[in-house]
Scaffold this motif. Structure first.
Motif, PDB file in Angstrom:
ATOM      1  N   ILE A 179       0.883  -1.181   0.000  1.00 57.66           N
ATOM      2  CA  ILE A 179       0.000   0.000   0.000  1.00 57.66           C
ATOM      3  C   ILE A 179       0.913   1.221   0.000  1.00 57.66           C
ATOM      4  O   ILE A 179       1.809   1.331   0.846  1.00 57.66           O
ATOM      5  CB  ILE A 179      -0.936   0.023   1.244  1.00 57.66           C
ATOM      6  CG1 ILE A 179      -1.986  -1.106   1.179  1.00 57.66           C
ATOM      7  CG2 ILE A 179      -1.618   1.392   1.400  1.00 57.66           C
ATOM      8  CD1 ILE A 179      -3.013  -0.984   0.063  1.00 57.66           C
ATOM      9  N   TYR A 191      -6.209  -6.550   2.119  1.00 54.40           N
ATOM     10  CA  TYR A 191      -5.172  -6.552   1.080  1.00 54.40           C
ATOM     11  C   TYR A 191      -4.167  -7.692   1.259  1.00 54.40           C
ATOM     12  O   TYR A 191      -3.245  -7.840   0.473  1.00 54.40           O
ATOM     13  CB  TYR A 191      -4.474  -5.183   1.017  1.00 54.40           C
ATOM     14  CG  TYR A 191      -5.473  -4.079   0.774  1.00 54.40           C
ATOM     15  CD1 TYR A 191      -6.295  -4.094  -0.347  1.00 54.40           C
ATOM     16  CD2 TYR A 191      -5.633  -3.039   1.690  1.00 54.40           C
ATOM     17  CE1 TYR A 191      -7.251  -3.108  -0.546  1.00 54.40           C
ATOM     18  CE2 TYR A 191      -6.577  -2.047   1.488  1.00 54.40           C
ATOM     19  CZ  TYR A 191      -7.381  -2.086   0.375  1.00 54.40           C
ATOM     20  OH  TYR A 191      -8.335  -1.110   0.176  1.00 54.40           O
ATOM     21  N   ARG A 223      -6.873  -5.511  -4.146  1.00 57.96           N
ATOM     22  CA  ARG A 223      -6.622  -4.092  -4.481  1.00 57.96           C
ATOM     23  C   ARG A 223      -7.609  -3.551  -5.521  1.00 57.96           C
ATOM     24  O   ARG A 223      -7.951  -2.385  -5.491  1.00 57.96           O
ATOM     25  CB  ARG A 223      -5.182  -3.914  -5.015  1.00 57.96           C
ATOM     26  CG  ARG A 223      -4.127  -4.018  -3.928  1.00 57.96           C
ATOM     27  CD  ARG A 223      -2.720  -3.874  -4.517  1.00 57.96           C
ATOM     28  NE  ARG A 223      -2.511  -2.638  -5.218  1.00 57.96           N
ATOM     29  CZ  ARG A 223      -2.158  -1.483  -4.644  1.00 57.96           C
ATOM     30  NH1 ARG A 223      -1.958  -1.435  -3.349  1.00 57.96           N
ATOM     31  NH2 ARG A 223      -2.005  -0.393  -5.370  1.00 57.96           N
ATOM     32  N   PRO A 252      -6.809   1.811  -3.035  1.00 61.16           N
ATOM     33  CA  PRO A 252      -5.695   1.481  -3.926  1.00 61.16           C
ATOM     34  C   PRO A 252      -5.906   2.073  -5.322  1.00 61.16           C
ATOM     35  O   PRO A 252      -7.049   2.246  -5.758  1.00 61.16           O
ATOM     36  CB  PRO A 252      -5.728  -0.054  -3.980  1.00 61.16           C
ATOM     37  CG  PRO A 252      -6.484  -0.477  -2.772  1.00 61.16           C
ATOM     38  CD  PRO A 252      -7.480   0.614  -2.518  1.00 61.16           C
TER      39      PRO A 252
END
Ligand code: MLT
Length: 407
Positions: free
Chosen positions: A97, A231, A237, A263
Motif C-alpha cells: 500500500i 489486502y 486491491r 488502492p
C-alpha cells in the motif's frame, strides 16, 4: 417550496446509540445515586498514550509561533502520517500500500458512511445482519432502499451472520454490487479467515462488485493466522476499500483520526460498463468536502508508530482484550452462549429473551449499560453486545453485578 429528502422519513426513529443514551439518561435522572458502568457504545476510557500526548503538546507549541504555525494542511493528510501508516500498518506486514493511497480523515464512521456517495443510486447493496447501523442508514438516506418492515429495509440484501455460520456471512447466491464487511466484526466480535475473505474477493471480481471493508478493530487480532487487512488477499486491491481508525486502537474516539485506503487499481464501472478508478473520485470528494484533520491530532496519530507509541498502544489493546476475556468467562460461567471476545473487544451474548428487555434488566438491576443486539438488525434479536472498553476494575465490578442480577 423547500422540500426535504424524504428518504430520511424511512429511517428508524433514532440512531441506536442515541436511543441507548436516552434510556440511560432517563434511568440516571430517576436514580441519581446509582453509579452506572458503561459497557454499551464502544468508547474507550483510558487516556491517550503518553507518546501521543507529547506529540500533541509539541504540535500545540508549534502552532503558538508564527515560524512554525500551520494553516490548512493537505486534505488527504500530512505526508509524515501517510508515510508512517503505509510503512508500519502495511509494508512491514508484507502488504503493498503506497502512502498516496491513504486518505486521513476524522473517523471511520464518516468514511464508511460517505463512501457510497461515489456510487450510483440504483446499485444493489448487501449488508451483514447484524450490522453496524451506519452502513444501512447512509444507504437509506441516499435512497437505495424502500420502506422498513419489521427491522429490514426493502431493497437491501441482508446477509445473515448467525451461530450456524460462525457469524461470518456466506457470499450471496445472487449478484450484488456493493458489499459491506467488518472484521473483527462489530457487533458479533467474529473474525474471518483468509479463505473466507478470499471467497468475498473472488465474488467481487466475478460480479464486478465493490467491498467496503471496515477494519477498525484489526489491532485486536492476536492470532497470527488471521488476516488483519483485506489486502492480504490476492486481487483485493482492485475490488476493496479498507477503513481503519485510531479510535479504538490508540484511544482517539474523542480526538478523532482515522484513514481510508483506496488502492490505485480499485475500480467501479460507468453506465456503459466502462471501468472507472475510485482513487481520483474519492480524492475529488475528499478535497471538496473535507479540509483535513488538525495538525496537532495528526502529529499525535503519527506518534502511535514510534517505538514508544507502539509499545503503549499494544499495552492498551492487551488491557481491553483482557477485559473481553473476563467478560466472556464470567458470562459463560452463568450458562450463556457467547461469541467474540477473542481477537475482538466485543462479546456477543445469546440472552434467550428480547434484546431490549435484557438491556433494561441489566440497566435496572445491575446498573450496567450494554447494547441490545436487535439494534444491529433482525438477526441480533435475542442477543446483547458487551464492550470491553472500560477499566479492568469496572469490568470486574460489572460482571459481579450482572451475576447477582441474573441469579
Ligand atoms: C460501537 O459501539 O458500535 C461503536 O463505538 C460505534 C462507532 O464506532 O461509531
Amino acid at each position: 417550496m423547500i422540500r426535504i429528502n424524504e428518504n430520511y422519513n424511512k429511517l428508524q426513529s433514532s440512531y441506536l446509540f442515541s436511543e441507548i443514551a436516552k434510556r440511560v439518561s432517563t434511568f440516571q435522572e430517576a436514580n441519581p445515586d446509582k453509579a452506572l458502568i458503561r459497557l454499551g457504545i464502544g468508547d474507550v476510557t483510558h487516556a491517550l498514550p503518553p507518546a501521543c500526548i507529547d506529540a500533541l503538546h509539541n504540535a500545540v507549541d508549534e502552532m503558538a509561533a508564527d515560524a512554525t504555525f500551520r494553516g490548512y494542511g493537505p486534505e488527504q493528510g500530512y505526508p509524515f502520517l501517510r508515510t508512517a501508516i503505509a510503512e508500519y500498518d502495511f509494508k512491514k506486514n508484507g502488504i503493498k500500500i503506497d502512502s498516496d493511497e491513504i486518505f486521513v480523515s476524522d473517523g471511520s464512521k464518516c468514511d464508511t458512511g460517505n463512501f457510497q456517495e461515489l456510487l450510483a443510486g440504483d446499485i444493489s447493496v448487501a449488508v451483514p445482519d447484524p450490522v453496524y447501523p451506519v452502513y444501512v442508514d447512509t444507504n437509506v438516506m441516499a435512497g437505495r432502499t424502500g420502506a422498513n418492515h419489521h427491522g429490514r429495509y426493502e431493497g437491501l440484501v441482508y446477509l445473515p451472520s448467525t451461530a450456524e455460520n460462525g457469524f461470518v456471512p456466506d457470499v450471496p447466491a445472487e449478484p450484488v454490487d456493493l458489499i459491506y464487511l467488518c472484521f473483527p466484526n462489530n457487533p458479533t466480535g467474529a473474525t474471518a479467515t483468509r479463505d473466507q475473505l478470499k471467497e468475498w474477493v473472488d465474488y467481487a471480481h466475478k460480479n464486478k462488485a465493490l467491498i467496503l471493508f471496515d477494519a477498525a478493530y484489526e489491532a485486536f487480532i492476536t492470532d497470527k493466522t488471521l488476516p488483519r487487512s483485506i489486502y492480504e488477499i490476492d486481487g483485493a486491491r482492485e475490488v476493496a476499500v479498507e477503513f481503519r481508525s485510531f479510535s479504538k486502537t490508540a484511544g482517539f474516539t474523542g480526538t478523532r483520526c482515522a484513514f481510508t485506503v483506496v488502492p490505485h487499481e480499485c475500480r467501479a464501472f460507468d453506465a456503459n460498463g466502462g471501468q472507472q478508478l475510485l482513487h481520483p473520485l474519492w480524492n475529488r470528494r475528499h478535497t471538496t468536502k473535507f479540509n483535513g484533520v488538525s495538525y496537532p491530532v495528526q502529529c499525535a496519530a503519527a506518534a502511535v508508530y514510534t517505538p514508544a507509541g507502539r509499545e503503549q498502544v499494544n499495552a492498551l489493546v492487551s488491557g481491553y482484550l483482557d477485559n473481553a476475556r473476563i467478560i466472556n468467562e464470567s458470562i459463560r460461567a452463568q450458562g450463556y452462549e457467547t461469541a467474540g471476545g477473542v481477537n475482538s473487544p466485543y462479546v456477543w451474548i445469546k440472552t434467550g429473551t428480547d434484546s431490549w428487555e435484557f438491556f433494561d434488566r441489566l440497566l435496572n438491576a445491575a446498573g450496567v449499560v450494554v447494547t441490545p443486539g436487535s439494534g444491529f438488525g433482525a438477526c441480533g434479536q435475542g442477543y446483547i453486545r458487551i464492550s470491553a472498553f472500560n477499566s479492568a476494575e469496572n469490568v470486574k465490578t460489572a460482571m459481579e453485578r450482572i451475576k447477582t442480577a441474573l441469579q
